[in-house]
Design a protein around this motif. Structure first.
Motif, short mmCIF file in Angstrom:
data_model
loop_
_atom_site.label_atom_id
_atom_site.label_comp_id
_atom_site.label_asym_id
_atom_site.label_seq_id
_atom_site.Cartn_x
_atom_site.Cartn_y
_atom_site.Cartn_z
N MET A 119 62.34 32.55 25.29
CA MET A 119 63.00 33.20 26.27
C MET A 119 62.54 33.58 27.31
O MET A 119 63.04 33.60 28.49
N LEU A 120 61.03 34.15 26.91
CA LEU A 120 60.10 34.49 28.21
C LEU A 120 59.90 33.28 29.12
O LEU A 120 60.09 33.61 30.26
N ALA A 121 59.66 32.15 28.63
CA ALA A 121 59.15 30.99 29.47
C ALA A 121 60.44 30.60 30.17
O ALA A 121 60.34 30.09 31.41
N LEU A 122 61.76 30.68 29.69
CA LEU A 122 63.14 30.20 30.34
C LEU A 122 63.29 31.20 31.59
O LEU A 122 63.54 30.73 32.64
N MET A 123 63.07 32.34 31.37
CA MET A 123 63.38 33.28 32.29
C MET A 123 62.13 33.48 33.44
O MET A 123 62.78 33.25 34.53
N PHE A 124 61.01 33.00 33.24
CA PHE A 124 60.04 32.96 34.23
C PHE A 124 60.30 31.74 34.89
O PHE A 124 60.01 31.49 36.14
N GLY A 125 60.87 30.58 34.07
CA GLY A 125 60.97 29.28 34.93
C GLY A 125 62.29 29.62 35.68
O GLY A 125 62.19 28.84 36.75
N LEU A 126 63.38 30.33 35.60
CA LEU A 126 64.47 30.39 36.31
C LEU A 126 63.98 31.28 37.31
O LEU A 126 64.40 31.01 38.65
N LEU A 127 63.12 32.50 37.29
CA LEU A 127 62.69 33.15 38.39
C LEU A 127 61.89 32.13 39.33
O LEU A 127 62.06 32.51 40.77
N ALA A 128 61.17 31.25 38.88
CA ALA A 128 60.28 30.37 39.87
C ALA A 128 60.97 29.49 40.57
O ALA A 128 61.04 29.17 41.72
N GLY A 129 61.94 28.85 39.70
CA GLY A 129 62.84 27.69 40.32
C GLY A 129 63.76 28.06 41.27
O GLY A 129 64.18 27.53 42.34
N VAL A 130 64.46 29.37 41.14
CA VAL A 130 65.23 29.67 41.94
C VAL A 130 64.86 30.93 42.95
O VAL A 130 65.13 30.67 44.08
N GLY A 131 63.95 31.66 42.70
CA GLY A 131 63.34 32.70 43.57
C GLY A 131 62.42 32.43 44.55
O GLY A 131 62.52 32.45 45.67
N LEU A 132 61.34 31.46 44.13
CA LEU A 132 60.34 31.08 44.95
C LEU A 132 60.95 29.97 46.25
O LEU A 132 60.49 30.36 47.23
N PRO A 133 61.54 29.12 45.88
CA PRO A 133 62.05 28.26 47.08
C PRO A 133 63.05 29.11 47.94
O PRO A 133 62.87 29.07 49.17
N HIS A 134 63.74 29.83 47.35
CA HIS A 134 64.45 30.96 48.49
C HIS A 134 63.79 31.92 49.33
O HIS A 134 64.03 32.04 50.32
N MET A 135 62.74 32.25 48.71
CA MET A 135 61.83 32.93 49.28
C MET A 135 61.06 32.29 50.45
O MET A 135 60.67 32.76 51.61
N VAL A 136 60.56 31.19 50.08
CA VAL A 136 59.60 30.23 51.05
C VAL A 136 60.74 29.91 52.13
O VAL A 136 60.23 30.04 53.34
N VAL A 137 61.98 29.50 51.80
CA VAL A 137 62.94 28.98 53.00
C VAL A 137 63.23 30.39 53.76
O VAL A 137 63.09 30.22 55.11
N GLY A 138 63.49 31.40 53.47
CA GLY A 138 63.48 32.79 54.07
C GLY A 138 62.31 33.23 54.87
O GLY A 138 62.47 33.58 56.03
N ARG A 139 61.07 33.08 54.53
CA ARG A 139 60.00 33.21 55.06
C ARG A 139 59.77 32.19 56.42
O ARG A 139 59.34 32.60 57.38
#
Length: 323
Positions: A119-139
Motif C-alpha cells: 500500500m505504501l508503494a502504491l500510494m507513493f507511486g500514485l503521488l509520483a505519477g499524478v503529482g510530479l508531471p502536474h508540478m513540472v507542467v505547472g512550473r
C-alpha cells in the motif's frame, strides 16, 4: 478492528478512487454539447460562422491526430490540453499520460524491490505519477508566463511607436511578432495568423488571453476593445498601460524581496525533517527501518507528512500576495 487496519483500508479506497478518477471516460454532457455544436456548425448561415466552424474542425482534427485511444480516458481533457498548450513545448496528451504511467511503475516498482509495504508503494507511486508531471507542467507554464510578462511592456512600447508612425494595429502586431523573441513573439504571431484566416481582432486577442491566463494581457485586450468601440488615441492609452505594467512588475519584485526571508525560513523548516531523516538513515539504517515495515510507524509517518503538508500550505499562503 484496530486503527492501522482502518487507515490502511482507507488508503486502499483512496488509491482505488484516484485510479478510477484518472481513467474515467469523458462525460456524456460534454459529448452532447459537442454534438449540438457540430449540428449548429453544419447549418451556420453567416460567413463568419462558417469560417469559425471550419477553424474549430481544423483545430479538433489537429488535436485528435496526435492522440491515441488512451488520451480519451482522461477526464477534463480540454483543461489538460490547454495546460499542455500553455507550456509552448508541443507536448501531446498521450505523451503526458505515458510519462505519468512510467513514473508510477518506476516509483512503485522501486519501492516494492526494497520490500516496502504494497500500500505504501502504491500510494507513493500514485503521488509520483499524478503529482510530479502536474508540478513540472505547472512550473514550465509559470516560467513561460514570467518571461512573457517581462517582455510584454517592451512589446507595447513597440506597438506605440508603430502606431505613432502611422501603421495600422494589425501591422504593428506583425512587427512585434518578428522583432521580439520568446513567448511574446509566439503569441503575437498566433494573433496575426488567426486574424489572417478570418477571425476578428477581438476574437484573436481573447483566444490568446485564454491561453496565457494573465491579468496583464487581459488589460491589453480590454484596452484594445474599448478603443475600437469608443475611439480615442490608442497610442497614448497603450503608453499609459505600459507604464502601469512596469510599475506593477516593480511592485512584485519589491514584495518578493521583502518576503524572501520568510520564504527562506519556510524552506529550512520544511526541509529539516527530511534532512535529519537522511542523515540518521546514512549513519544507522536499522534504526529507521521500522518506518517502512511497522504498521504503527507507517501510520505515524503518513500523519506527520500530512501535517507538514498542511503547514507548508499555510506558510505558502501567508507569503503569497496578489497585486
Amino acid at each position: 478492528m484496530n486503527l492501522p487496519i482502518i487507515l490502511t483500508f482507507g488508503a486502499a479506497l483512496l488509491a482505488v478512487g484516484m485510479l478510477a478518477l484518472a481513467f474515467a471516460g469523458p462525460s456524456a454532457g460534454k459529448a452532447k454539447t459537442r454534438r449540438l455544436s457540430s449540428v449548429k456548425d453544419r447549418h451556420a448561415a453567416s460567413t463568419e460562422a462558417v469560417v469559425a466552424a471550419q477553424m474549430r474542425k481544423t483545430i479538433a482534427a489537429a488535436g485528435n491526430s496526435g492522440n491515441t485511444s488512451i488520451s480519451s480516458l482522461m477526464p477534463r481533457r480540454e483543461l489538460m490540453e490547454l495546460r499542455l498548450r500553455r507550456t509552448g513545448k508541443g507536448w501531446t496528451l498521450s505523451k503526458y499520460m505515458f510519462a505519468s504511467m512510467a513514473l508510477f511503475v518506476v516509483v512503485a516498482g522501486g519501492m516494492l524491490s526494497v520490500r516496502a509495504p504494497f500500500m505504501l508503494a502504491l500510494m507513493f507511486g500514485l503521488l509520483a505519477g499524478v503529482g510530479l508531471p502536474h508540478m513540472v507542467v505547472g512550473r514550465i507554464i509559470k516560467k513561460r508566463v514570467l518571461k512573457f510578462n517581462a517582455r510584454f511592456p517592451d512589446a507595447i512600447d513597440l506597438l506605440v511607436r508603430g502606431l505613432k508612425s502611422g501603421l495600422p494595429v494589425t501591422e504593428t502586431f506583425q512587427v512585434v511578432s518578428q522583432e521580439l523573441p520568446g513567448p511574446v513573439g509566439e503569441e503575437f504571431r498566433g494573433i496575426v495568423e488567426r486574424i489572417r484566416i478570418g477571425n476578428t481582432m477581438e476574437q484573436a486577442l481573447q483566444e490568446s488571453a485564454e491561453m496565457l491566463g494573465t491579468p496583464e494581457f487581459q488589460f491589453f485586450c480590454i484596452t484594445i476593445a474599448i478603443q475600437r468601440e469608443t475611439g480615442g488615441n490608442l497610442a497614448e492609452t497603450l503608453a499609459n498601460l505600459s507604464d502601469v505594467l512596469r510599475k506593477r512588475a516593480q511592485m512584485k519584485l519589491k514584495i518578493k524581496a521583502m518576503s524572501s526571508e520568510a520564504k527562506a525560513s519556510a524552506y529550512i523548516v520544511g526541509a529539516l525533517p527530511f534532512f535529519v531523516f537522511g542523515v540518521v538513515w546514512s549513519m544507522n539504517p536499522g534504526y529507521l527501518q521500522g518506518f517502512f515495515f511497522e504498521q504503527r510507524l507507517i501510520v505515524a509517518g503518513l500523519g506527520g507528512l500530512v501535517w507538514m503538508s498542511i503547514g507548508a500550505f499555510i506558510m505558502s499562503r501567508m507569503i503569497s500576495f496578489e497585486i
